[in-house]
Scaffold this motif. Sequence first.
Motif, PDB file in Angstrom:
ATOM      1  N   SER A   1      18.623   4.612  -6.390  1.00  0.00           N
ATOM      2  CA  SER A   1      18.158   3.363  -5.773  1.00  0.00           C
ATOM      3  C   SER A   1      16.768   3.563  -5.185  1.00  0.00           C
ATOM      4  O   SER A   1      16.554   4.428  -4.343  1.00  0.00           O
ATOM      5  N   VAL A   2      15.843   2.748  -5.642  1.00  0.00           N
ATOM      6  CA  VAL A   2      14.427   2.914  -5.297  1.00  0.00           C
ATOM      7  C   VAL A   2      14.044   2.036  -4.108  1.00  0.00           C
ATOM      8  O   VAL A   2      14.709   1.043  -3.805  1.00  0.00           O
ATOM      9  N   HIS A   3      12.971   2.454  -3.441  1.00  0.00           N
ATOM     10  CA  HIS A   3      12.392   1.641  -2.373  1.00  0.00           C
ATOM     11  C   HIS A   3      10.879   1.591  -2.566  1.00  0.00           C
ATOM     12  O   HIS A   3      10.330   2.248  -3.444  1.00  0.00           O
ATOM     13  N   TYR A   4      10.211   0.809  -1.722  1.00  0.00           N
ATOM     14  CA  TYR A   4       8.783   0.576  -1.953  1.00  0.00           C
ATOM     15  C   TYR A   4       7.940   1.823  -1.754  1.00  0.00           C
ATOM     16  O   TYR A   4       6.814   1.898  -2.268  1.00  0.00           O
TER      17      TYR A   4
ATOM     18  N   ILE B   1      13.141  -3.576  11.499  1.00  0.00           N
ATOM     19  CA  ILE B   1      13.020  -4.981  11.095  1.00  0.00           C
ATOM     20  C   ILE B   1      11.567  -5.429  11.204  1.00  0.00           C
ATOM     21  O   ILE B   1      11.037  -6.100  10.294  1.00  0.00           O
ATOM     22  N   ASP B   2      10.917  -5.073  12.287  1.00  0.00           N
ATOM     23  CA  ASP B   2       9.512  -5.450  12.454  1.00  0.00           C
ATOM     24  C   ASP B   2       8.645  -4.834  11.361  1.00  0.00           C
ATOM     25  O   ASP B   2       7.702  -5.463  10.871  1.00  0.00           O
ATOM     26  N   ASP B   3       8.964  -3.601  10.955  1.00  0.00           N
ATOM     27  CA  ASP B   3       8.258  -2.965   9.842  1.00  0.00           C
ATOM     28  C   ASP B   3       8.410  -3.785   8.566  1.00  0.00           C
ATOM     29  O   ASP B   3       7.433  -4.048   7.852  1.00  0.00           O
ATOM     30  N   ALA B   4       9.652  -4.153   8.257  1.00  0.00           N
ATOM     31  CA  ALA B   4       9.914  -4.913   7.029  1.00  0.00           C
ATOM     32  C   ALA B   4       9.171  -6.241   7.036  1.00  0.00           C
ATOM     33  O   ALA B   4       8.585  -6.655   6.030  1.00  0.00           O
ATOM     34  N   LEU B   5       9.183  -6.910   8.185  1.00  0.00           N
ATOM     35  CA  LEU B   5       8.467  -8.185   8.289  1.00  0.00           C
ATOM     36  C   LEU B   5       6.971  -7.990   8.123  1.00  0.00           C
ATOM     37  O   LEU B   5       6.286  -8.821   7.513  1.00  0.00           O
TER      38      LEU B   5
ATOM     39  N   LEU C   1      15.966   8.883  -3.786  1.00  0.00           N
ATOM     40  CA  LEU C   1      16.419   7.766  -4.605  1.00  0.00           C
ATOM     41  C   LEU C   1      17.849   7.403  -4.227  1.00  0.00           C
ATOM     42  O   LEU C   1      18.674   7.066  -5.081  1.00  0.00           O
ATOM     43  N   ASN C   2      18.122   7.457  -2.932  1.00  0.00           N
ATOM     44  CA  ASN C   2      19.418   7.063  -2.389  1.00  0.00           C
ATOM     45  C   ASN C   2      19.210   6.052  -1.265  1.00  0.00           C
ATOM     46  O   ASN C   2      19.834   6.131  -0.210  1.00  0.00           O
ATOM     47  N   ASN C   3      18.343   5.108  -1.512  1.00  0.00           N
ATOM     48  CA  ASN C   3      18.026   4.100  -0.499  1.00  0.00           C
ATOM     49  C   ASN C   3      19.145   3.086  -0.305  1.00  0.00           C
ATOM     50  O   ASN C   3      19.229   2.452   0.747  1.00  0.00           O
ATOM     51  N   ALA C   4      20.005   2.935  -1.308  1.00  0.00           N
ATOM     52  CA  ALA C   4      21.175   2.078  -1.156  1.00  0.00           C
ATOM     53  C   ALA C   4      22.271   2.765  -0.358  1.00  0.00           C
ATOM     54  O   ALA C   4      23.272   2.143  -0.006  1.00  0.00           O
ATOM     55  N   GLY C   5      22.072   4.052  -0.076  1.00  0.00           N
ATOM     56  CA  GLY C   5      22.964   4.772   0.821  1.00  0.00           C
ATOM     57  C   GLY C   5      22.395   4.770   2.230  1.00  0.00           C
ATOM     58  O   GLY C   5      22.961   4.188   3.156  1.00  0.00           O
ATOM     59  N   ALA C   6      21.267   5.426   2.386  1.00  0.00           N
ATOM     60  CA  ALA C   6      20.537   5.418   3.657  1.00  0.00           C
ATOM     61  C   ALA C   6      19.088   5.743   3.341  1.00  0.00           C
ATOM     62  O   ALA C   6      18.793   6.823   2.832  1.00  0.00           O
ATOM     63  N   ALA C   7      18.195   4.806   3.612  1.00  0.00           N
ATOM     64  CA  ALA C   7      16.788   4.995   3.301  1.00  0.00           C
ATOM     65  C   ALA C   7      16.131   5.928   4.317  1.00  0.00           C
ATOM     66  O   ALA C   7      16.655   6.172   5.410  1.00  0.00           O
ATOM     67  N   LEU C   8      14.971   6.456   3.945  1.00  0.00           N
ATOM     68  CA  LEU C   8      14.214   7.296   4.865  1.00  0.00           C
ATOM     69  C   LEU C   8      13.590   6.425   5.951  1.00  0.00           C
ATOM     70  O   LEU C   8      12.918   5.438   5.649  1.00  0.00           O
ATOM     71  N   PRO C   9      13.768   6.774   7.221  1.00  0.00           N
ATOM     72  CA  PRO C   9      13.154   5.985   8.289  1.00  0.00           C
ATOM     73  C   PRO C   9      11.653   6.218   8.362  1.00  0.00           C
ATOM     74  O   PRO C   9      11.146   7.261   7.949  1.00  0.00           O
ATOM     75  N   SER C  10      10.956   5.247   8.911  1.00  0.00           N
ATOM     76  CA  SER C  10       9.511   5.345   9.078  1.00  0.00           C
ATOM     77  C   SER C  10       9.170   5.993  10.416  1.00  0.00           C
ATOM     78  O   SER C  10      10.016   6.115  11.315  1.00  0.00           O
ATOM     79  N   THR C  11       7.925   6.369  10.571  1.00  0.00           N
ATOM     80  CA  THR C  11       7.464   6.959  11.826  1.00  0.00           C
ATOM     81  C   THR C  11       7.666   6.015  13.013  1.00  0.00           C
ATOM     82  O   THR C  11       8.103   6.467  14.078  1.00  0.00           O
TER      83      THR C  11
ATOM     84  N   ASP D   1       0.873  -1.174   0.000  1.00  0.00           N
ATOM     85  CA  ASP D   1       0.000   0.000   0.000  1.00  0.00           C
ATOM     86  C   ASP D   1       0.910   1.223   0.000  1.00  0.00           C
ATOM     87  O   ASP D   1       1.359   1.682   1.063  1.00  0.00           O
ATOM     88  N   VAL D   2       1.193   1.756  -1.187  1.00  0.00           N
ATOM     89  CA  VAL D   2       2.178   2.814  -1.314  1.00  0.00           C
ATOM     90  C   VAL D   2       1.722   4.081  -0.597  1.00  0.00           C
ATOM     91  O   VAL D   2       2.528   4.761   0.062  1.00  0.00           O
ATOM     92  N   ALA D   3       0.452   4.397  -0.682  1.00  0.00           N
ATOM     93  CA  ALA D   3      -0.056   5.595  -0.002  1.00  0.00           C
ATOM     94  C   ALA D   3       0.154   5.492   1.501  1.00  0.00           C
ATOM     95  O   ALA D   3       0.575   6.455   2.158  1.00  0.00           O
ATOM     96  N   LYS D   4      -0.106   4.324   2.069  1.00  0.00           N
ATOM     97  CA  LYS D   4       0.111   4.119   3.500  1.00  0.00           C
ATOM     98  C   LYS D   4       1.596   4.212   3.842  1.00  0.00           C
ATOM     99  O   LYS D   4       1.980   4.825   4.845  1.00  0.00           O
ATOM    100  N   ALA D   5       2.416   3.609   3.005  1.00  0.00           N
ATOM    101  CA  ALA D   5       3.859   3.648   3.245  1.00  0.00           C
ATOM    102  C   ALA D   5       4.370   5.079   3.255  1.00  0.00           C
ATOM    103  O   ALA D   5       5.225   5.448   4.073  1.00  0.00           O
ATOM    104  N   ARG D   6       3.850   5.900   2.364  1.00  0.00           N
ATOM    105  CA  ARG D   6       4.297   7.287   2.304  1.00  0.00           C
ATOM    106  C   ARG D   6       3.769   8.093   3.484  1.00  0.00           C
ATOM    107  O   ARG D   6       4.460   8.989   3.995  1.00  0.00           O
ATOM    108  N   THR D   7       2.587   7.764   3.943  1.00  0.00           N
ATOM    109  CA  THR D   7       2.061   8.430   5.138  1.00  0.00           C
ATOM    110  C   THR D   7       2.950   8.149   6.343  1.00  0.00           C
ATOM    111  O   THR D   7       3.108   8.996   7.227  1.00  0.00           O
ATOM    112  N   MET D   8       3.540   6.962   6.372  1.00  0.00           N
ATOM    113  CA  MET D   8       4.411   6.556   7.479  1.00  0.00           C
ATOM    114  C   MET D   8       5.867   6.959   7.257  1.00  0.00           C
ATOM    115  O   MET D   8       6.745   6.550   8.021  1.00  0.00           O
TER     116      MET D   8
END
Length: 389
Positions: A369-372, A277-281, A20-30, A3-10
């Motif tokens: 580098s892209v992420h979901y 990790i729990d987010d990814a799972l 687009l630098n997720n292979a460097g350091a991705a944006l953390p979630s809430t 759910d991309v909209a939800k992912a972006r909200t978080m």
Amino acid sequence: MIDVAKARTMTPGVENVVHLNNAGAALPSTPVLDAMLMHLRREAAIGGYEAAAQVAAQLDAVHGSAARLLNCAPDEIALVDSATRAWDLAFYSVPWRAGDRILTSTVEYASNFIAYLQVAERFGVTVDVVPDDSVGQISVDALRSMADERVKLISLTHIPTNGGLVNPAAEVGKVAAELGALYLLDACQSVGQMPIDVTSIGCDLLSTTGRKYLRAPRGTGLLYVRRAVLDRLDPPFLDLHGARWVAPDRFEPQPGARRFETWEYGVAARLGLGAAIDDALAWGLDDIRDRVYTLAEELRARLTDLPGCQVHDRGIEQCGLVTFTLDGVSADAVKAALRSRSINVNISRAPSTLLDMTGRSLPELVRASVHYYNTEEELERLCEALTET
């Protein structure tokens, strides 16, 4: 399906940048931010030791989350402060002797190869590079033909820093098992981007970071050590956490992978790693991979259609790292032009993967580098900006 909209909200950062630098350091979630900030406030309110005691169960649970992520046991996980530390702890724990051989690939990261050269000088170890196959990944046939009883370690970078190649890690694992050699997998770019099952891969050791595709804070990483190989390794250093001082002249290492940990660490960062990790799972690694691969495939197609743009990714399986050059425009100029439009990319330079880059006559590459949580509209913004660079 993500759910991309939800992912972006978080993901608060998407309001500020096209990241687009997720292979460097991705944006953390809430949830990652909340876990860290809550603990920092707790430390400020009651003290660092006391705050850590209050979250002892949560801290211990991070080992279990990491074990689920990699399909191993919690006692096969060591939590450390970076992928570099994890990899070095694994590599330098091997009891090297003159005549030992290391087999590795053409896309090895500079830090890894420098370590190979150091033990070669120090112990008389031989470093042999396995050639690529016709599509640019490590040749499993060549690996098998080069293997002999002197091979102490097969060391492989799963995904190189300079492109979308995914090396056939499980096939390499089969060769390592046939040979009885230790197998160390640098999974810095793959964990969090796709399912990683250490049992299926067959690696004895795996290192990774938190800050990339796991979306954890910087200063976090983990090391997997297969229980069956612990007795073949000698950690390069121990402290009162990794071992117990049981008599004036004797110590006992921890029974599992925690012997590779140290007593001191950033508690807030470790809680952030656990939350990531729990987010990814929760999102599902299969769904994350599918979303990332789809976006990357679309980006490669868009870039290929741009005049003067060349995509340089190789391999049968290609992941979320997309590398390219623009004719007549330096990588620094491309990065700066995109940054002025709040689009983040990075640059891979020859010294980071010297054998591969010099072999392909590539002094530098732009890496997107892209992420979901990225969108097709963001890819369009990138390409529009490139046409005006």
